[in-house]
Enzyme design. Structure first.
Site, PDB file in Angstrom:
ATOM      1  N   GLY A 200       0.657  -1.130   0.226  1.00 48.24           N
ATOM      2  CA  GLY A 200      -0.007   0.158   0.052  1.00 48.24           C
ATOM      3  C   GLY A 200       0.667   1.440  -0.007  1.00 48.24           C
ATOM      4  O   GLY A 200       1.883   1.334  -0.174  1.00 48.24           O
ATOM      5  N   VAL A 225      -4.322  -7.707  -8.397  1.00 50.09           N
ATOM      6  CA  VAL A 225      -4.274  -7.316  -7.088  1.00 50.09           C
ATOM      7  C   VAL A 225      -3.119  -6.621  -6.842  1.00 50.09           C
ATOM      8  O   VAL A 225      -1.934  -7.079  -6.917  1.00 50.09           O
ATOM      9  CB  VAL A 225      -4.541  -8.569  -6.212  1.00 50.09           C
ATOM     10  CG1 VAL A 225      -4.576  -8.414  -4.586  1.00 50.09           C
ATOM     11  CG2 VAL A 225      -5.327  -9.645  -6.527  1.00 50.09           C
ATOM     12  N   LEU A 226      -3.249  -5.447  -6.186  1.00 52.90           N
ATOM     13  CA  LEU A 226      -2.152  -4.566  -5.937  1.00 52.90           C
ATOM     14  C   LEU A 226      -1.229  -5.079  -5.050  1.00 52.90           C
ATOM     15  O   LEU A 226      -1.319  -5.665  -4.011  1.00 52.90           O
ATOM     16  CB  LEU A 226      -2.562  -3.012  -5.407  1.00 52.90           C
ATOM     17  CG  LEU A 226      -1.871  -1.968  -5.354  1.00 52.90           C
ATOM     18  CD1 LEU A 226      -1.702  -1.561  -6.856  1.00 52.90           C
ATOM     19  CD2 LEU A 226      -2.220  -0.908  -4.404  1.00 52.90           C
ATOM     20  N   ASP A 227       0.266  -5.057  -5.465  1.00 50.49           N
ATOM     21  CA  ASP A 227       1.456  -5.290  -4.641  1.00 50.49           C
ATOM     22  C   ASP A 227       1.319  -6.731  -4.441  1.00 50.49           C
ATOM     23  O   ASP A 227       2.196  -7.312  -3.356  1.00 50.49           O
ATOM     24  CB  ASP A 227       1.310  -4.439  -3.355  1.00 50.49           C
ATOM     25  CG  ASP A 227       1.579  -3.274  -3.574  1.00 50.49           C
ATOM     26  OD1 ASP A 227       2.091  -2.658  -4.589  1.00 50.49           O
ATOM     27  OD2 ASP A 227       1.005  -2.397  -2.552  1.00 50.49           O
ATOM     28  N   GLU A 228       0.493  -7.533  -5.159  1.00 52.65           N
ATOM     29  CA  GLU A 228       0.602  -9.082  -4.878  1.00 52.65           C
ATOM     30  C   GLU A 228       1.208 -10.033  -6.108  1.00 52.65           C
ATOM     31  O   GLU A 228       1.132 -11.323  -5.964  1.00 52.65           O
ATOM     32  CB  GLU A 228      -0.926  -9.425  -4.610  1.00 52.65           C
ATOM     33  CG  GLU A 228      -1.553  -8.840  -3.418  1.00 52.65           C
ATOM     34  CD  GLU A 228      -1.097  -9.726  -2.009  1.00 52.65           C
ATOM     35  OE1 GLU A 228      -0.627 -10.908  -2.285  1.00 52.65           O
ATOM     36  OE2 GLU A 228      -1.235  -8.995  -0.900  1.00 52.65           O
TER      37      GLU A 228
END
Lengths: 283, 283, 283, 283
Positions: A200, A225-228
């Site tokens: 985040g 999915v963000l940062d995943e």
């Protein structure tokens, strides 16, 4: 160069290497990996295109035809790339320019073998840099309301330049699922933390708040999915109680440069195989 | 040696160092830190007990009396320790003995200046090691039902030996809040991940699942919330796709040894100041 | 900011900090070091120029007058610098531009607080870069026969710009003893090996030949004896048998950038004290 | 497992892997390397001895017979080892026991798969440690005058135990050329510096004197020329001006343990190929 993976079975290496031999390939490097849990086999083979020491010339077209049945038989995912081909790369950035400047400098010195026809940004800060390197700069402002239109403009730009890889060099906008799915395994991002810690926004603030003794940066493929997404490279640097948030930000810039440029180089050299949510990096 | 922190104000260093000078202290090392956000000042001063070059002898008792009013006036938290004092340490472990063995070896060679009168374990594996080093070994089995009784036994052991520091050297039981509060800032644990990533059980499995490129270990003071206490030291090691979970476990052992032994050494040398949920480590 | 060293004696810290306090300094950071072998004491003190929280204004001129007798009495080497002052820096380079480009980018983003009025080179490669950043570029060709004349030209340039620090950013010419002595402790060089290993020319070739598993880079002050000056910073990177000389060169560029830029930043922030052939770096 | 190198030629991989396939080997890992300068090819292949999933059983004897003509034809240096075989290792040490203690602990936990039938030392310090692990300890004092006799005794011990690898774990005596030549590529030493910097005696003192910012340790095969043998592994640790020689010694112990234990493990797992004065390490 051949990059492939398939379910593991006996005789795989023998069959692929014999076929390469019969086609006259002079193997320079080969690297294999076997994931025991998944029973999956991974291989990267690099060979000389023209026969060394008067060996026969290698015919990529013909190899592809001969290789096709074998690949089908082995249920293989494969990519065959010629080292003569130079990937078309678009750089996306916002206001922090250290990563863009670093990538351009490495590209300029020949460390990154690719074409960079365009830089896209939601700000104008990178424009002089683009001009200095003789690269087209396109300013595409983005607001939450206009994201769809902005992405439509971006798609047009990427199409026009035949872009095969999008590098998010500290681009501070989240891409839509539509964007991500258009470029599967073709978008590389740098996140300024040691993922999965501090996902985040404002990871350096979070790291400072938690009192960690090392900070990190992570380059990864972008997924919905963000940062995943699958991690490509990570690195860390030691900090101390003397370092305030702004010191972490400054130290972190060096990490971001390094992990992003390595990821881009490895991608360009076809060294990365994604599988599940992981990567095999043949260095 | 003096370890202190207090709200920052002008003239602090002058007042403390003048007082030390007047009492005849010959300062060997001094380190200061100021946290800008909190406006808090931290200092560690180490001085020679007996006057070098024929200087006057330093009287710790007398210094304490003279220092007291100043400390009150400055709203200081402070600890005064004599380097002649050797902290009494208890080692807690379970079945993995690499950390215990490492700490004992360092203690044996004089790297860790302390007394280790007792090793406590919920298994019997460490008993030969304890005997080899001539240390009392106490087997205290723990089950969820018997934890309270087990801890009562442990308290008795710790009291009997005048224990000032409890080192959890891969001790696989969670301590009660009661235990933690009895030894505030006096329990050091090693967690086998780069916190705050991969808290909880089986962090190497989690790291393998996420596909990280570096694994880590963290030593920290134990607080009521598991894996959330103030971090003392962290380190990482590079891994690759070739490493299976058991390789991570093996690589991780080296990290655990190093971060735990550093934390213990720094604690014994009065180098660590806790504040909020962080630490200042004067190295 | 005060950077000083002197023979160690009791009461030093008390006297200096009391004097600072009396002059109204609000100390932000202070760091001390004592070399036991030499009996030498080192200190760096940084304080706020204008009184925080309505404290009195600090007068640098007046402090200097008051400090002078104390400094004489203590046989002190000292430098007093105002953080308002921006050091004038000249960059020297040849054909490899990665270090120059990196320093300029850091300077541009404010990471390096200094003036860079001029870039001097024996080649023309850096000229576009200089123009991009709006910095004067001077081409001074050097041959063994013309070195004296070339250096005379260089001195004139350095004098004209009031240069206080010369950074050799992969400048491939050896400076004369005359040049070195004109700028004592004011010339920083980067050597592309982990000194003292692989002094002299072509260190990456030598490292490859010896089969080392790590390569390094070193930044140091230039003294009359080549590659023997006081070391400021060093770093290393892991390599393997897969790396050819050209890979070492590429990996090494990242090291060179990092160790040189750190050395320059620490010098600009008055964090480095030279003594004998070593440095104390107060980070 | 097969470890081999030979002059590079087309079809090598195909021929070897086809032969393995025909003999029923199920390849688990394979790693290749090609040295461009020397035109030499290196390969390590590891396969399952008994056929996974009901595959045919692998016959090592028969494979050797079939492989022989191919190896001759390809001018191959090769070693074929069964993972069932456990190398017989002798540890040599003097008074510093951290490396011996570390190797024994790793051996005890199964990290080092080998037999350690004997510890040889010119001092008695390691005797309790040997007894604790149930290993024979032999005290062989050495003086310059008695070295020949001492080595004769050592040879007898090594012969009696069928020793295949001698590990010098901070053994402070120089071996004769006779000793070295009896065990070509079978003696591993740890040197407490980042070779080739600081060869010879007291490297930590030399490092302190030179003012380096990192210290290192190196494990290597022993050859006739002291500290000049093929390097297996190196690592470094950051130090500062605060570290005195005794701090370097303490920090260095951790490095020595790590680089020596890695070298021993890699040797035991047949991961190291020597060529010229270098090593290829297949990790």
């Amino acid at each position: 160069m051949l990059l492939m993976d398939c379910p593991d079975r006996r005789g795989l290496v023998a069959r692929v290497s014999t076929l390469l031999y019969e086609q006259g390939a002079n193997i320079l490097h080969a690297d294999q990996h076997r994931d025991d849990e998944l029973g999956q086999f991974f291989m990267r083979v690099e060979w000389a295109l023209n026969g060394k020491n008067g060996g026969p010339q290698f015919d990529l077209e013909q190899f592809q035809q001969v290789f096709w049945p074998l690949a089908c038989d082995l249920e293989m995912r494969w990519t065959l790339t010629s080292s003569a081909h130079r990937t078309h790369v678009a750089l996306f950035c916002s206001r922090y320019l250290h990563c863009v400047a670093d990538l351009l400098q490495r590209w300029h010195t020949g460390e990154l073998r690719c074409e960079i026809p365009v830089i896209v940004s939601n700000h104008r800060d990178a424009e002089p840099l683009a001009r200095f390197y003789g690269i087209e700069f396109v300013h595409v402002p983005v607001t939450p309301e206009t994201r769809a239109e902005a992405e439509a403009r971006q798609f047009a730009i990427l199409d026009a330049h035949g872009i095969e890889l999008v590098v998010l060099a500290r681009y501070m906008q989240v891409l839509s699922a539509d964007f991500v799915n258009r470029y599967p395994g073709q978008i590389i991002n740098v996140h300024h933390s040691f993922l999965p810690a501090f996902t985040g926004a404002r990871p350096y603030h979070a790291a400072h708040g938690r009192g960690v003794k090392l900070i990190g940066a992570t380059s990864h493929y972008v997924t919905e999915v963000l940062d995943e997404g699958p991690i490509i490279e990570q690195d860390v640097a030691r900090i101390s109680h003397r370092d305030q948030v702004e010191d972490l930000v400054a130290r972190g810039r060096d990490l971001e440069r390094v992990v992003l440029s390595r990821a881009v180089r490895w991608h360009l050299e076809s060294r990365i195989l994604r599988y599940g949510n992981k990567t095999v990096v043949f260095d």
